[in-house]
Design a protein around this motif. Structure first.
Motif, PDB file in Angstrom:
ATOM      1  N   ALA A 124       0.883  -1.175   0.000  1.00 22.69           N
ATOM      2  CA  ALA A 124       0.000   0.000   0.000  1.00 22.69           C
ATOM      3  C   ALA A 124       0.907   1.208   0.000  1.00 22.69           C
ATOM      4  O   ALA A 124       2.058   1.126   0.447  1.00 22.69           O
ATOM      5  N   ASP A 126       0.522   4.178   1.551  1.00 22.05           N
ATOM      6  CA  ASP A 126       0.476   5.150   2.657  1.00 22.05           C
ATOM      7  C   ASP A 126       1.764   5.343   3.471  1.00 22.05           C
ATOM      8  O   ASP A 126       2.101   6.475   3.799  1.00 22.05           O
ATOM      9  N   SER A 169      -3.064  -4.023   1.003  1.00 21.46           N
ATOM     10  CA  SER A 169      -4.011  -3.522   1.996  1.00 21.46           C
ATOM     11  C   SER A 169      -4.668  -2.236   1.509  1.00 21.46           C
ATOM     12  O   SER A 169      -5.277  -1.508   2.259  1.00 21.46           O
ATOM     13  N   TYR A 205      -8.243   1.973  13.311  1.00 22.26           N
ATOM     14  CA  TYR A 205      -6.869   2.009  12.791  1.00 22.26           C
ATOM     15  C   TYR A 205      -6.050   3.164  13.384  1.00 22.26           C
ATOM     16  O   TYR A 205      -4.868   3.303  13.048  1.00 22.26           O
ATOM     17  N   LYS A 221     -10.499   7.787   4.079  1.00 19.44           N
ATOM     18  CA  LYS A 221     -10.273   6.663   3.165  1.00 19.44           C
ATOM     19  C   LYS A 221     -11.579   6.035   2.682  1.00 19.44           C
ATOM     20  O   LYS A 221     -11.605   4.913   2.209  1.00 19.44           O
ATOM     21  N   TYR A 275      -7.834  -9.583  10.850  1.00 18.51           N
ATOM     22  CA  TYR A 275      -6.842  -8.690  11.463  1.00 18.51           C
ATOM     23  C   TYR A 275      -7.465  -8.031  12.686  1.00 18.51           C
ATOM     24  O   TYR A 275      -8.367  -7.213  12.561  1.00 18.51           O
TER      25      TYR A 275
HETATM   26  C1  PBG Z   1      -2.881   0.870   5.453  1.00 19.15           C
HETATM   27  C2  PBG Z   1      -3.041  -0.064   6.594  1.00 19.15           C
HETATM   28  C3  PBG Z   1      -3.732   0.244   7.762  1.00 19.15           C
HETATM   29  C4  PBG Z   1      -3.645  -0.857   8.595  1.00 19.15           C
HETATM   30  C5  PBG Z   1      -2.903  -1.827   7.924  1.00 19.15           C
HETATM   31  N1  PBG Z   1      -2.541  -1.318   6.680  1.00 19.15           N
HETATM   32  C6  PBG Z   1      -4.379   1.509   8.195  1.00 19.15           C
HETATM   33  C7  PBG Z   1      -5.235   2.210   7.256  1.00 19.15           C
HETATM   34  O1  PBG Z   1      -5.876   1.642   6.362  1.00 19.15           O
HETATM   35  O2  PBG Z   1      -5.295   3.434   7.402  1.00 19.15           O
HETATM   36  C8  PBG Z   1      -4.247  -0.910   9.964  1.00 19.15           C
HETATM   37  C9  PBG Z   1      -3.723  -1.901  10.912  1.00 19.15           C
HETATM   38  C10 PBG Z   1      -4.046  -1.614  12.328  1.00 19.15           C
HETATM   39  O3  PBG Z   1      -4.782  -0.675  12.683  1.00 19.15           O
HETATM   40  O4  PBG Z   1      -3.542  -2.366  13.162  1.00 19.15           O
HETATM   41  N2  PBG Z   1      -2.402   0.368   4.288  1.00 19.15           N
END
Ligand code: PBG
Length: 329
Positions: A124, A126, A169, A205, A221, A275
């Protein structure tokens, strides 16, 4: 003769620990767990994450140590997330395809030190992006198709470094198929895809975004992550990812989405991951710290419930603590 004629007395099956263990339907094992880890630059570095008690950003040397401990405890895999220095971030997440980048170097360290450990790497934008979004931002929009080559290049760099599983993700449409095709073309047909198939736009998150300093710089998002109100849509997302070549599908978060885990389990034959995200972990810790709940029991119960709902594997920040507890029980 007594007055009551109760034929069924479910309590008989609960009358002592031995009977309770014989009738127990779900068993949690260390081999069900995956440990997420946050890797940072430097040597001998450990930086606490305020909102996640007991979780730290770790430099590569420490990552290897913790991963060894996880493997010793019977945890088969770890999921890696990189903390990228601000000066390496840009709009196109260019650092993510660097063969000598932090994540890629860590994957190589891990596969050298513990070849049997399953290394799952996050795909991803980010952590690498100045916009803090999972896809490319153009004129304030998260653009779908232009994000796909960036994600695929990232997945190839991770595969080349030795990742066993790449885990998109990002929730862009069509990315599983696109990544699969690019991996195959590059000769990585044995690298698996664990897709975050039903990933919700969740408040849970929050602590993770602090851990990676990856919060969106503007907007939210919701145009790519799912609406918490929807469950039929989860089935559609999962079906698409399977058609596109996903090997394992994930539901995320877990605790507030047990119905989704159960639905996906009931409707597809493919392995299902769940998760237990940062906020779920932090809530249990916070309440336990205040003395309002028994943290250890809440940990076990929350994970057992995720397995009972139908998850074959669970990503959880409790993995080490849970595995230690299970090996003592
Ligand atoms: C972003 C990503 C996120 C998490 C895993 N990959 C956060 C989001 O989508 O903003 C969250 C995992 C967690 O909160 O433990 N690619």
């Amino acid at each position: 003769m007594s007055e009551t004629k109760l034929i069924s007395r479910p309590r008989r099956n609960r009358k002592n620990a031995g009977i309770r263990s014989l009738v127990q339907e779900t068993t949690l094992l260390p081999s069900d767990l995956i440990l997420p880890l946050f890797v940072m630059e430097g040597k001998n570095q450990k930086v606490a994450i305020k909102s996640m008690p007991g979780v730290e950003r770790l430099s590569r040397d420490h990552i290897v140590k913790v991963a060894k401990e996880a493997y010793r405890l019977g945890i088969p895999g770890i999921a890696l997330f990189p903390v990228i220095d601000d000066k390496k971030k840009d709009k196109r997440a260019s650092e993510s395809k660097n063969k000598k980048g932090l994540l890629q170097n860590t994957i190589r360290d891990l596969k050298n030190a513990i070849p049997e450990l399953v290394v799952i790497s996050d795909v991803a934008m980010d952590p690498y992006s100045t916009d803090g979004h999972d896809g490319l931002v153009e004129k304030g929009q998260i653009v779908n198709d232009a994000s796909l080559p960036i994600l695929a290049a990232m997945a190839i760099a991770q595969a080349e470094a030795g990742a066993d599983i790449v885990a998109p993700s990002d929730m862009m449409d069509g990315r599983v198929g696109y990544i699969r095709a690019c991996l195959d073309e590059a000769g990585y047909e044995s690298v698996s895809i664990l897709s975050y198939a039903a990933k919700y736009a969740s408040s849970f998150y929050g602590p993770f975004r602090e851990a990676l300093d990856s919060a969106p710089r503007s907007g939210d998002k919701k145009t790519y992550q799912m609406d918490p109100a929807n469950s039929r849509e989860a089935l559609r997302e999962v079906a698409l990812d399977i058609e596109e070549g996903a090997d394992i599908v994930m539901v995320k978060p877990a605790g507030a989405y047990l119905d989704i885990i159960q639905l996906v389990r009931a409707n597809f034959e493919i392995p299902v991951a769940a998760y237990q995200v940062s906020g779920e972990y932090s809530m249990i810790h916070a309440a336990a710290q205040k003395g309002w709940i028994d943290g250890e029991r809440a940990m076990s119960e929350s994970l057992l419930s995720i397995k009972r709902a139908g998850a074959d594997m669970i990503l959880t920040y409790f993995a080490l603590t849970m595995a230690r507890k299970l090996s003592k029980d």
